[in-house]
Design an enzyme around this catalytic site. Structure first.
Site, PDB file in Angstrom:
ATOM      1  N   GLU A 284       0.836  -1.206   0.000  1.00  0.00           N
ATOM      2  CA  GLU A 284       0.000   0.000   0.000  1.00  0.00           C
ATOM      3  C   GLU A 284       0.867   1.252   0.000  1.00  0.00           C
ATOM      4  O   GLU A 284       0.562   2.236  -0.685  1.00  0.00           O
ATOM      5  CB  GLU A 284      -0.907  -0.034   1.240  1.00  0.00           C
ATOM      6  N   GLU A 287       2.220   1.811  -3.407  1.00  0.00           N
ATOM      7  CA  GLU A 287       1.140   2.311  -4.264  1.00  0.00           C
ATOM      8  C   GLU A 287       0.884   3.795  -3.982  1.00  0.00           C
ATOM      9  O   GLU A 287       0.726   4.603  -4.907  1.00  0.00           O
ATOM     10  CB  GLU A 287      -0.122   1.483  -3.988  1.00  0.00           C
ATOM     11  N   CYS A 310      -8.006  -1.911   4.297  1.00  0.00           N
ATOM     12  CA  CYS A 310      -7.811  -3.069   5.181  1.00  0.00           C
ATOM     13  C   CYS A 310      -9.110  -3.558   5.785  1.00  0.00           C
ATOM     14  O   CYS A 310      -9.184  -4.677   6.286  1.00  0.00           O
ATOM     15  CB  CYS A 310      -6.897  -2.704   6.339  1.00  0.00           C
ATOM     16  N   SER A 330      -6.907   1.998  -2.224  1.00  0.00           N
ATOM     17  CA  SER A 330      -5.763   1.160  -2.582  1.00  0.00           C
ATOM     18  C   SER A 330      -6.271  -0.214  -3.012  1.00  0.00           C
ATOM     19  O   SER A 330      -7.269  -0.711  -2.491  1.00  0.00           O
ATOM     20  CB  SER A 330      -4.862   1.018  -1.352  1.00  0.00           C
ATOM     21  N   GLU A 372     -15.532 -11.407   4.589  1.00  0.00           N
ATOM     22  CA  GLU A 372     -14.414 -11.154   3.665  1.00  0.00           C
ATOM     23  C   GLU A 372     -13.746 -12.454   3.237  1.00  0.00           C
ATOM     24  O   GLU A 372     -13.462 -12.659   2.051  1.00  0.00           O
ATOM     25  CB  GLU A 372     -13.379 -10.240   4.327  1.00  0.00           C
ATOM     26  N   GLU A 377     -13.414 -13.816  -4.813  1.00  0.00           N
ATOM     27  CA  GLU A 377     -12.100 -13.497  -5.382  1.00  0.00           C
ATOM     28  C   GLU A 377     -10.950 -13.949  -4.485  1.00  0.00           C
ATOM     29  O   GLU A 377      -9.803 -13.941  -4.904  1.00  0.00           O
ATOM     30  CB  GLU A 377     -11.988 -12.000  -5.704  1.00  0.00           C
ATOM     31  N   CYS A 514     -10.152  -1.185  14.972  1.00  0.00           N
ATOM     32  CA  CYS A 514     -10.361  -2.616  15.252  1.00  0.00           C
ATOM     33  C   CYS A 514     -10.451  -2.925  16.747  1.00  0.00           C
ATOM     34  O   CYS A 514     -11.071  -3.910  17.142  1.00  0.00           O
ATOM     35  CB  CYS A 514      -9.240  -3.443  14.639  1.00  0.00           C
TER      36      CYS A 514
END
Lengths: 583, 167
Positions: A284, A287, A310, A330, A372, A377, A514
């Site tokens: 990240e 990027e 995230c 990102s 998730e 994918e 979190c």
């Protein structure tokens, strides 16, 4: 400021005008019981529909009893919080609620953590004098959250979190009178709705009406299967909260005990999501710098600000609500998914384990991580990169099932190669942490100079929206931070309108990040617990020898042996993702 | 969930109604009133458009629709029949009248007959207690209705006998 004089239970008290009877009482140690009410101080989060009437008190001269949570104190008020009339009314209210509540406490997932159960005990209720109809609704199971509305007491806390705090707007009270129930539109299942699975409804639900999908059984089966190698990863925020489940003081770091417990449970390798957090920063951060340098060089095509990616609830939020901005975050996968992808390729190859024989379990402070890990994918030929995501609470259950005396465990280390991490990986667990970790690496990579200080106090805190400017050796980088999806929405509206001042924005869905995740030990409305967890996270960071992701020797080795460099083709394939328009 | 696409002109109509109320969320009930008046009912797809226009959550719109018995998500019959169940009508035998309507049409309250001609609902007081028990068909009011008159009322709206069509 106008002040008000009143007495509560014969104690005189002076409070600011506008103070509720409940807050006034609590300031002099009078603990009026509540049920629907919930207030997260400092976060502007308060639920006081005055619906349950458990907090009623007797006010001299007033005909009816007053709900303390939503009645303001007035001059000369004389309040009796435990008159016979008030106590009888309170008990009647709770008995009536219990008369429409399944009496399955012995097998309820929330038993021991249920506000209704606690209240019934507090009031000494030993008999329910009322019999009537019991509401019955179909159970709704989604990839992350189970709704069992027979247990709903209509406190509306979930509705407040879903609508006012998160602005997701999935839950609303529908129908009327006895048939009222909290539900998504058209009584559709959660997994057909725009629910992000942030789990804040679960975090505040006083009863067992909203709970997480339980995967502990599946994990136990995997652990007892001799053909499987089972590895586990633990998210940063778990170590700052798990101890609470075993009666330890909030904010106690239990990193070493947690590693020891996981090893005793039979996991073959005990790894750390913090390692993958360091990896996330490599991808990240690179990027971010790529986009930033193009932008600084005058490329008008490049999209800024870059947003962190995230948090799975945040990802689902913008896929539903801001699909036109899906090119802005990102493309880096979350640490959980990066870990899974690396474990099932690099690590599996190294250890010569077939993909199908490797089971990856993650311990997360989050319920959205369950969703998730099941996204299409993130699987290869139907085999998911992460097989099971457990919450912090589920891990505590597992530890209990394993007959482990958690408090007396020694401190043990994580295994290598996927267990080594830096302080930058640890602070992913709190609001402001991901962007601070990114700054530590991006600064040094960009300027080629070593940072003089590693603690970016300007990025830390608990305010819902924060901003800071970091000097990258002459280039000023503007950073925005939001936690809570309602706050994130404000920044997204700015971006949509084209006047965002930021180069980079960190977003976490849960209040506090979190550490306040929907899968953490229940805080029961005590925001101090979140602050203590936050302090623990920063303490862990400070204790680390290495505090910058790009200095993690195992990360460097991973690139050298396997990935090449950040954003390489292999890295793109394994560590990056794409987003979908779900509007 | 399978998506049903509303006709463009229906969407346009809903947008116009919302705009009349300045797309204010606080006007939700008035918007629902108007839209139901024009379309006869408030199916899910219509509620979704209203929610979008007023910047409210669909769950909230649905919450309001299900709270008020006036709002309906089912298409009404060509001739909606409402039986007043207010106190005056009730004590003068409205329930027997309702039972007879249910029996003859073969539907329950809230349902529409298979041919789409009649739907049945109850309401609370139309302010004509002197005429109790009162039945409304469309906007036409029938007073002092007895169970024996029910078949005659229904017949008025059957094919070929539509002379007494309500406005």
């Amino acid at each position: 400021m106008e002040m008000i004089n009143l007495t509560i239970d014969n104690k005189p008290i002076v409070v600011k005008k506008g103070t509720t009877i409940l807050d006034a009482a609590s300031s002099i140690g009078i603990d009026i019981p509540t049920l629907c009410h919930m207030k997260l101080h400092d976060m502007n989060i308060e639920n006081k529909p005055g619906g349950c009437r458990v907090c009623v008190v007797e006010v001299k001269g007033r005909r009816n009893l007053a709900p303390a949570c939503c009645t303001e104190a007035t001059e000369g008020m004389e309040i009796n919080s435990h008159s016979l009339r008030a106590v009888n009314a309170r008990r009647t209210v709770v008995e009536l609620i219990l008369s429409d509540h399944p009496a399955d406490c012995l097998v309820c997932a929330k038993s021991g953590n249920c506000d209704l159960q606690d209240l019934a005990q507090h009031l000494g209720i030993r008999e329910i004098h009322y019999q009537g109809s019991q509401s019955h609704y179909r159970e709704d199971t989604s990839p992350a959250i189970i709704r069992e509305m027979d247990k709903c007491i209509l406190c509306r806390r979930c509705e407040m979190m879903c609508n006012e705090v998160q602005t997701v707007g999935v839950l609303s009270t529908i129908n009327r009178g006895f048939h009222s129930v909290v539900s998504p539109a058209f009584e559709m299942n959660l997994d057909h709705s725009t629910c992000t699975y942030c789990g804040q409804c679960v975090a505040v639900c006083p009863t067992g009406a909203l709970t997480e999908v339980d995967h502990t059984g599946a994990v136990i089966r995997a652990l007892s299967d001799p053909t499987k190698t089972v590895v586990v990863q633990t998210a940063p925020a778990v170590r700052a909260a798990l101890g609470e489940e075993f009666g330890m003081e909030p904010g106690t770091l239990v990193t070493g005990k947690m590693a020891a417990a996981l090893r005793r449970l039979g996991f073959d390798y005990v790894f750390d999501t913090d390692f993958a957090a360091d990896l996330t920063i490599m991808e990240e951060g690179t990027e971010l710098l790529g986009r930033l340098n193009k932008y600084l060089a005058g490329d008008k095509q490049v999209k800024l600000p870059i947003l962190t990616s995230c948090c799975p609830a945040w990802v689902k939020f913008f896929e539903h609500q801001f699909p036109e901005l899906k090119d802005i975050p990102s493309t880096a996968r979350s640490p959980q998914q990066m870990f899974g992808a690396i474990a099932k390729t690099y690590f599996a190859d190294k250890m010569n384990i077939k993909r199908d024989d490797l089971v990856v379990v993650s311990i997360m402070p989050c319920v959205a991580k369950k969703y998730e890990s099941g996204r299409d994918e993130f699987a290869v030929n139907g085999n998911p990169d992460v097989d099971y995501a457990l919450t912090t609470r589920e891990l505590a259950h597992l530890i209990n099932l394993g007959n482990i005396d958690f408090k007396s465990l020694p401190n043990e280390e994580f295994d290598n190669p996927l267990g080594e991490s830096t302080g930058a990986g640890v602070i992913f667990g709190t609001t402001g942490g991901v962007i601070e970790a990114a700054v530590r690496t991006a600064y040094e990579v960009q300027t080629g100079k070593a940072l003089k200080r590693l603690d970016f106090e300007e990025l830390r805190g608990m305010e819902g929206l924060r901003k800071a400017t970091i000097d990258f050796d002459g280039t000023l980088i503007h950073i925005g931070i939001a936690h809570g999806l309602g706050n994130a929405r404000k920044l997204l509206e700015e971006i949509k309108a084209g006047h965002s001042e930021f180069h980079a924005i960190e977003i976490m869905s849960c209040p506090g990040g979190c550490i306040g995740g929907g899968g953490q030990p229940y805080h029961h409305g005590d925001v101090e617990i979140l602050k203590k967890r936050q302090r623990a996270i920063y303490a862990e960071d400070k204790n680390k020898v290495l505090r910058k992701s790009h200095e993690n020797p195992y990360i460097l080795k991973l690139y050298e042996e396997f990935l090449g460099e950040p954003l390489s083709e292999k890295a793109h394939h394994l560590l990056h993702t794409q987003y979908f328009d779900r509007s | 969930m399978p998506k049903i696409k509303l006709a463009e002109k229906t969407v346009e109509l809903i947008r116009e109604i919302c705009a009349q109320f300045n797309n204010q969320e606080t006007e939700l009930i008035n918007v629902l009133h108007q839209v139901q008046h024009k379309l006869g009912y408030l199916p899910a797809e219509v509620q979704e458009v209203i929610a979008k226009e007023l910047n409210a959550s669909v769950a909230k719109v649905y919450g309001v629709v299900t709270f008020y018995s006036f709002f309906t998500m089912l298409p009404q019959g060509q001739h909606p029949i409402s039986i007043c169940m207010g106190t005056a009508c009730y004590v003068r035998g409205a329930e027997k009248v309702l039972t007879e309507f249910k029996r003859q049409l073969g539907i329950e309250v809230g349902q529409t007959s298979a041919d789409g001609k009649f739907s049945l609902s109850c309401l609370r007081c139309v302010g004509a207690c002197g005429l109790a028990p009162v039945v409304l068909v469309g906007e036409k009011v029938y007073g002092r209705v007895s169970p024996q008159q029910v078949s005659k009322i229904i017949a008025e709206y059957q094919d070929g006998c539509a002379s007494a069509q309500s406005a």
